[in-house]
Design a protein around this motif. Structure first.
Motif, short mmCIF file in Angstrom:
data_model
loop_
_atom_site.label_atom_id
_atom_site.label_comp_id
_atom_site.label_asym_id
_atom_site.label_seq_id
_atom_site.Cartn_x
_atom_site.Cartn_y
_atom_site.Cartn_z
N ASN A 47 -27.26 52.08 -54.29
CA ASN A 47 -26.12 51.37 -54.86
C ASN A 47 -26.62 50.34 -55.87
O ASN A 47 -27.35 49.41 -55.51
CB ASN A 47 -25.33 50.69 -53.73
N SER A 48 -26.23 50.49 -57.13
CA SER A 48 -26.75 49.60 -58.18
C SER A 48 -26.33 48.15 -57.99
O SER A 48 -27.09 47.23 -58.31
CB SER A 48 -26.32 50.10 -59.55
N LEU A 49 -25.13 47.92 -57.46
CA LEU A 49 -24.69 46.55 -57.20
C LEU A 49 -25.56 45.89 -56.13
O LEU A 49 -26.01 44.75 -56.29
CB LEU A 49 -23.23 46.52 -56.78
N GLU A 50 -25.80 46.60 -55.05
CA GLU A 50 -26.63 46.06 -53.98
C GLU A 50 -28.04 45.76 -54.49
O GLU A 50 -28.63 44.72 -54.16
CB GLU A 50 -26.69 47.04 -52.81
N MET A 51 -28.58 46.66 -55.29
CA MET A 51 -29.91 46.45 -55.86
C MET A 51 -29.92 45.22 -56.77
O MET A 51 -30.84 44.40 -56.71
CB MET A 51 -30.34 47.68 -56.65
N ALA A 52 -28.90 45.08 -57.59
CA ALA A 52 -28.83 43.95 -58.51
C ALA A 52 -28.76 42.63 -57.75
O ALA A 52 -29.44 41.65 -58.12
CB ALA A 52 -27.62 44.10 -59.43
N GLU A 53 -27.98 42.58 -56.69
CA GLU A 53 -27.84 41.32 -55.95
C GLU A 53 -29.13 40.95 -55.24
O GLU A 53 -29.48 39.77 -55.17
CB GLU A 53 -26.68 41.43 -54.97
N ILE A 54 -29.85 41.93 -54.72
CA ILE A 54 -31.14 41.63 -54.10
C ILE A 54 -32.11 41.09 -55.14
O ILE A 54 -32.81 40.10 -54.91
CB ILE A 54 -31.72 42.90 -53.44
N LEU A 55 -32.15 41.71 -56.30
CA LEU A 55 -33.06 41.27 -57.36
C LEU A 55 -32.69 39.88 -57.87
O LEU A 55 -33.57 39.06 -58.18
CB LEU A 55 -33.07 42.28 -58.50
N MET A 56 -31.40 39.59 -57.98
CA MET A 56 -30.99 38.28 -58.48
C MET A 56 -31.28 37.16 -57.48
O MET A 56 -31.19 35.98 -57.82
CB MET A 56 -29.51 38.30 -58.88
N LYS A 57 -31.64 37.52 -56.24
CA LYS A 57 -32.03 36.53 -55.24
C LYS A 57 -33.54 36.32 -55.18
O LYS A 57 -34.03 35.50 -54.41
CB LYS A 57 -31.52 36.96 -53.85
N PHE A 58 -34.26 37.05 -56.01
CA PHE A 58 -35.71 36.82 -56.10
C PHE A 58 -35.96 35.38 -56.52
O PHE A 58 -35.25 34.85 -57.39
CB PHE A 58 -36.30 37.80 -57.12
N PRO A 59 -36.95 34.70 -55.92
CA PRO A 59 -37.12 33.26 -56.16
C PRO A 59 -37.18 32.82 -57.62
O PRO A 59 -36.66 31.77 -57.98
CB PRO A 59 -38.44 32.95 -55.45
N HIS A 69 -31.02 41.42 -68.97
CA HIS A 69 -30.92 42.49 -69.95
C HIS A 69 -31.67 43.74 -69.49
O HIS A 69 -31.32 44.85 -69.89
CB HIS A 69 -31.46 42.03 -71.31
N TYR A 70 -32.72 43.54 -68.69
CA TYR A 70 -33.45 44.67 -68.10
C TYR A 70 -32.89 45.04 -66.74
O TYR A 70 -32.85 46.22 -66.36
CB TYR A 70 -34.93 44.33 -67.98
N LEU A 71 -32.42 44.03 -66.00
CA LEU A 71 -31.86 44.29 -64.68
C LEU A 71 -30.76 45.34 -64.73
O LEU A 71 -30.74 46.28 -63.92
CB LEU A 71 -31.30 42.99 -64.09
N VAL A 72 -29.83 45.20 -65.66
CA VAL A 72 -28.68 46.10 -65.73
C VAL A 72 -29.10 47.56 -65.92
O VAL A 72 -28.74 48.42 -65.10
CB VAL A 72 -27.68 45.65 -66.83
N SER A 194 -21.90 35.50 -55.08
CA SER A 194 -22.55 34.57 -54.15
C SER A 194 -23.42 33.56 -54.88
O SER A 194 -24.17 32.80 -54.26
CB SER A 194 -23.42 35.36 -53.15
N PHE A 195 -23.30 33.51 -56.22
CA PHE A 195 -24.15 32.64 -57.03
C PHE A 195 -23.38 31.50 -57.69
O PHE A 195 -23.96 30.72 -58.43
CB PHE A 195 -24.85 33.46 -58.12
N PHE A 196 -22.08 31.40 -57.43
CA PHE A 196 -21.25 30.46 -58.20
C PHE A 196 -21.67 29.01 -58.02
O PHE A 196 -21.51 28.19 -58.92
CB PHE A 196 -19.77 30.64 -57.86
N LEU A 197 -22.23 28.65 -56.86
CA LEU A 197 -22.64 27.27 -56.66
C LEU A 197 -23.83 26.89 -57.54
O LEU A 197 -24.02 25.71 -57.85
CB LEU A 197 -22.99 27.03 -55.18
#
Length: 214
Positions: A47-59, A69-72, A194-197
């Motif tokens: 699932n591309s959304l699930e993958m994107a959210e995991i990657l966006m939580k990388f420190p 631009h590469y993530l997408v 989950s990133f709005f804060l």
């Protein structure tokens, strides 16, 4: 034993962002683009959304950064390769996409009127179709998905939010693949950010389609 979510190895070292996502020391030392590439190659997630959210939580993955631009295209390529049974092509596709995405600078949305996440959808389609400037149908497909993504993004106005446009890019590409290429990628219509804060000063809040409990 719990595995590092980024390399799928049994060697977790730390917990970050209070998200119960484990990252090992070796992955923690990698730069963000390398993590995107290695994760897409090793992950069993389709699932591309699930993958994107995991990657966006990388420190080291910032709230706003050109790494989106590469993530997408990367998560779309990983998901697409599994959906159509062409996983053997993923590594070469990712290298093509990374080379192209690295040429799209930060702030492209404001300075050039073309969001890098939308450009990423074109990079994705051009990678899987082998499009060139001299192509016919492939050229049309690439430009169509970028235009479709940009129009969807523009409906909400600014200021920019890299998370918002990433969600839109993934949703629009899933619809596009179904409509134009008869390929189904599962992307939920209702996504809660989950990133709005982390974006408190610029978040559109209730005006954003992904704001929680809207």
């Amino acid at each position: 034993m719990t595995r590092c979510i980024y390399c799928n190895q049994n060697k977790p070292e730390e917990l970050f962002f209070n998200e119960k996502v484990l990252v090992c020391e070796d992955c923690r030392k990698k730069n963000t683009l390398d993590i995107i590439e290695s994760f897409c190659l090793s992950s069993f997630i389709d699932n591309s959304l699930e993958m994107a959210e995991i990657l966006m939580k990388f420190p080291d993955f910032k709230m706003h950064c050109p790494e989106h631009h590469y993530l997408v295209p990367a998560v779309l390529l990983a998901s697409y390769s599994k959906a159509v049974g062409k996983e053997e092509k993923l590594e070469s596709w990712l290298k093509i996409a990374r080379n192209r995405a690295e040429k799209v600078p930060g702030a492209f949305c404001g300075t050039h009127g073309s969001c890098g996440a939308a450009v990423g959808t074109g990079i994705f389609v051009s990678s899987i179709t082998g499009a060139t400037p001299l192509s016919s149908e492939e050229w049309s497909l690439c430009n169509s998905i970028v235009g479709r993504s940009l129009l969807a993004m523009s409906r909400y106005g600014g200021p920019r939010c890299c998370k918002r446009v990433t969600y839109i890019a993934l949703q629009e590409t899933a619809k596009f693949l179904k409509d134009r290429m008869a390929v189904k990628l599962d992307i939920p219509e209702n996504i809660e950010c989950s990133f709005f804060l982390q974006n408190e000063e610029q978040c559109l809040k209730e005006e954003c389609p992904f704001y929680p409990n809207k």
